[in-house]
Design an enzyme around this catalytic site. Structure first.
Site, PDB file in Angstrom:
ATOM      1  N   ARG A   3     -16.041 -25.752  21.698  1.00  0.00           N
ATOM      2  CA  ARG A   3     -15.014 -24.855  22.263  1.00  0.00           C
ATOM      3  C   ARG A   3     -15.656 -23.558  22.772  1.00  0.00           C
ATOM      4  O   ARG A   3     -15.130 -22.464  22.582  1.00  0.00           O
ATOM      5  CB  ARG A   3     -13.940 -24.499  21.223  1.00  0.00           C
ATOM      6  N   SER A  19      -4.513 -26.109  19.373  1.00  0.00           N
ATOM      7  CA  SER A  19      -5.112 -25.639  18.108  1.00  0.00           C
ATOM      8  C   SER A  19      -5.313 -24.134  18.197  1.00  0.00           C
ATOM      9  O   SER A  19      -5.915 -23.654  19.159  1.00  0.00           O
ATOM     10  CB  SER A  19      -6.487 -26.278  17.893  1.00  0.00           C
ATOM     11  N   GLU A  75      -8.951 -19.644  18.548  1.00  0.00           N
ATOM     12  CA  GLU A  75      -9.450 -20.329  19.746  1.00  0.00           C
ATOM     13  C   GLU A  75      -8.946 -19.667  21.041  1.00  0.00           C
ATOM     14  O   GLU A  75      -9.717 -19.485  21.977  1.00  0.00           O
ATOM     15  CB  GLU A  75      -9.009 -21.790  19.682  1.00  0.00           C
TER      16      GLU A  75
HETATM   17  N1  EPU Z   1      -4.873 -32.043   8.558  1.00  0.00           N
HETATM   18  C1  EPU Z   1      -4.073 -31.746   7.484  1.00  0.00           C
HETATM   19  N2  EPU Z   1      -2.952 -30.972   7.715  1.00  0.00           N
HETATM   20  C2  EPU Z   1      -2.629 -30.538   8.943  1.00  0.00           C
HETATM   21  C3  EPU Z   1      -3.460 -30.848  10.031  1.00  0.00           C
HETATM   22  C4  EPU Z   1      -4.587 -31.603   9.814  1.00  0.00           C
HETATM   23  O1  EPU Z   1      -4.345 -32.128   6.353  1.00  0.00           O
HETATM   24  O2  EPU Z   1      -1.607 -29.864   9.061  1.00  0.00           O
HETATM   25  C5  EPU Z   1      -6.030 -32.915   8.342  1.00  0.00           C
HETATM   26  C6  EPU Z   1      -5.721 -34.309   8.896  1.00  0.00           C
HETATM   27  O3  EPU Z   1      -5.171 -35.111   7.941  1.00  0.00           O
HETATM   28  C7  EPU Z   1      -7.061 -34.788   9.339  1.00  0.00           C
HETATM   29  C8  EPU Z   1      -7.849 -33.542   9.663  1.00  0.00           C
HETATM   30  O4  EPU Z   1      -7.115 -32.445   9.118  1.00  0.00           O
HETATM   31  O5  EPU Z   1      -7.719 -35.455   8.285  1.00  0.00           O
HETATM   32  C9  EPU Z   1      -8.099 -33.376  11.128  1.00  0.00           C
HETATM   33  O6  EPU Z   1      -6.843 -33.311  11.854  1.00  0.00           O
HETATM   34  P1  EPU Z   1      -6.714 -33.857  13.368  1.00  0.00           P
HETATM   35  O7  EPU Z   1      -7.223 -35.236  13.468  1.00  0.00           O
HETATM   36  O8  EPU Z   1      -5.315 -33.586  13.795  1.00  0.00           O
HETATM   37  O9  EPU Z   1      -7.730 -32.991  14.197  1.00  0.00           O
HETATM   38  P2  EPU Z   1      -8.062 -31.426  14.196  1.00  0.00           P
HETATM   39  O10 EPU Z   1      -9.450 -31.253  13.667  1.00  0.00           O
HETATM   40  O11 EPU Z   1      -6.995 -30.661  13.504  1.00  0.00           O
HETATM   41  C10 EPU Z   1      -9.194 -31.355  16.547  1.00  0.00           C
HETATM   42  C11 EPU Z   1      -9.085 -30.519  17.791  1.00  0.00           C
HETATM   43  C12 EPU Z   1      -7.897 -30.956  18.622  1.00  0.00           C
HETATM   44  C13 EPU Z   1      -8.087 -32.415  19.000  1.00  0.00           C
HETATM   45  C14 EPU Z   1      -8.219 -33.247  17.714  1.00  0.00           C
HETATM   46  C15 EPU Z   1      -8.567 -34.692  17.977  1.00  0.00           C
HETATM   47  C16 EPU Z   1     -10.037 -28.356  17.245  1.00  0.00           C
HETATM   48  C17 EPU Z   1      -9.779 -26.929  16.940  1.00  0.00           C
HETATM   49  N3  EPU Z   1      -8.959 -29.115  17.426  1.00  0.00           N
HETATM   50  O12 EPU Z   1      -8.037 -31.087  15.752  1.00  0.00           O
HETATM   51  O13 EPU Z   1      -7.900 -30.188  19.825  1.00  0.00           O
HETATM   52  O14 EPU Z   1      -7.009 -32.898  19.775  1.00  0.00           O
HETATM   53  O15 EPU Z   1      -9.290 -32.724  16.889  1.00  0.00           O
HETATM   54  O16 EPU Z   1      -9.874 -34.792  18.446  1.00  0.00           O
HETATM   55  O17 EPU Z   1     -11.187 -28.773  17.326  1.00  0.00           O
HETATM   56  C18 EPU Z   1      -7.037 -28.186  20.824  1.00  0.00           C
HETATM   57  O18 EPU Z   1      -8.194 -27.766  20.867  1.00  0.00           O
HETATM   58  O19 EPU Z   1      -6.066 -27.505  21.266  1.00  0.00           O
HETATM   59  C19 EPU Z   1      -6.758 -29.475  20.208  1.00  0.00           C
HETATM   60  C20 EPU Z   1      -5.520 -29.936  20.029  1.00  0.00           C
END
Ligand code: EPU
Length: 354
Positions: free
Chosen positions: A164, A250, A350
């Protein structure tokens, strides 16, 4: 060139925050920037480049000259034995570009489907999702130096992409600059971006949400179109549609810690969601950290934490009584404090705060 005054920005930022651009120029072609930079009343003004407004928090009226990027066009520029080189104008909608590439037989961007924003904003924060980052498909970009008016081209190395992150998020004066003094924050306007989409296409799999789709459907060798459809379904299920509930995706980056730091946290919090990275560090899921601190579904004023994904802050007031940038930042700071107090980790926002 038309210079507009007091332009409402509520529909130009995906949070739906009410604010005005005191002065705004629409950039539909390179000549519009040249005209703004030659205009005696505008040339010395600080400038703010606005794309799709999907990664900003407006905390008041925008005083710098707003350059609203509306450069359009997408085409196959050329092909070589290894890749199709696609060029798109910075004002094109990102998801429309992804859809267009698949419809025209150029796969490779499908994992990045449904990310809000414009093509021009995509390299700035090196957008990424489901195992693909923009830098994996990037060829080069054209930009204009907002001080001199000179056009220039950057390749991937010159963009200094990170998680990012890019040269466009660093100021040249910042000592900690990842780009070693070559920061372009606020200094350039991206006009066109080129992507290299490999002819030897391979699906990028291995994310839990995609694995689940494969298991449910029984499809073991999905096409690019199939992955695109899945990603759209996954995102629609867990992320709010900015047309319906204002948000900026995010709100915090996923933090990385040392293995020692991670081991220490695991002792106290055995369930922590973490991923080991190739460089030896460990990435933590910020959404999980915020979730276990009890923030899901909470609100401060009209700023809320989305109930299906704690990493996303939302506008609870809709268009009638929209959230303010101040409310968003108050909520963000309260979340940072509680995550810091429990885990000793400072979450980094972000979006760009304007
Ligand atoms: N989780 C929780 N509670 C929550 C949210 C997440 O426990 O409320 C846990 C989930 O269970 C999962 C882990 O956190 O095990 C990761 O969650 P998720 O797969 O939703 O991905 P993320 O790391 O929260 C990142 C990116 C997203 C992207 C997704 C999929 C960043 C900051 N965010 O989210 O990007 O779509 O991975 O690759 O890196 C964005 O940048 O705007 C964005 C949406």
């Amino acid at each position: 060139m038309l210079v507009e005054k007091n332009v409402p920005l509520q529909h130009s930022n995906t949070f739906g925050i009410v604010a005005k651009a005191l002065t705004l120029v629409r950039v539909a072609q390179e000549a519009d920037i040249a005209a703004a930079l030659q205009d005696p009343a505008l040339k010395a003004a600080p400038k703010f480049v606005l794309g799709g407004g999907s990664n900003i928090v407006l905390t008041g009226d925008v005083k710098p000259l707003v350059l609203k990027v509306e450069i359009m066009g997408k085409r196959l520029l050329r092909e070589d034995p290894k890749a199709w080189i696609i060029e798109a104008g910075a004002g094109e909608n990102w998801h429309d570009l992804v859809t267009w590439t698949l419809q025209n037989g150029y796969p490779g961007l499908e994992n990045l489907a449904l990310i809000p924003g414009t093509v021009g904003a995509s390299p700035v924060q090196n957008i990424g999702a489901y195992g693909v980052e923009l830098q994996d498909r990037f060829e080069s970009l054209d930009a204009i130096d907002l001080t001199t008016g000179q056009p220039f081209t950057l390749n991937a190395a010159q963009c200094a992409f990170g998680y990012r992150d890019s040269v466009f998020k660093h100021s040249s004066s910042a000592p900690e600059s990842a780009t070693h003094g070559f920061g372009l924050e606020g200094k350039a306007l991206i006009t066109r971006v080129r992507f290299a989409l490999p002819k030897a296409w391979k699906p990028v799999l291995g994310y839990a949400d995609i694995d689940k789709k494969m298991a449910q459907s029984g499809i073991q060798a999905p096409s690019a179109q199939q992955i695109y459809d899945w990603i759209c379904e996954i995102r629609k299920a867990k992320l709010p549609d900015p047309q319906v509930i204002g948000n900026a995706g995010s709100f915090f980056k996923n933090p990385t810690v040392s293995p020692e730091q991670c081991a220490d946290i695991i002792q106290r919090e055995p369930k922590i969601v973490h991923y080991h990275l190739a460089d030896g560090t460990v990435k933590l899921a910020a959404g999980w950290l915020i979730d276990v601190c009890g923030w899901k579904g909470k609100t401060i004023g009209n700023a809320g934490v989305y109930e299906k994904q704690a990493l996303v802050l939302v506008n609870r007031g809709g268009t009638a009584d929209p959230v303010t940038g101040g409310e968003v930042m108050t909520l963000a700071k309260a979340i940072q404090t509680s995550v810091y107090e429990r885990f000793g980790i400072l979450l980094e926002p972000e979006p760009v705060v304007v």
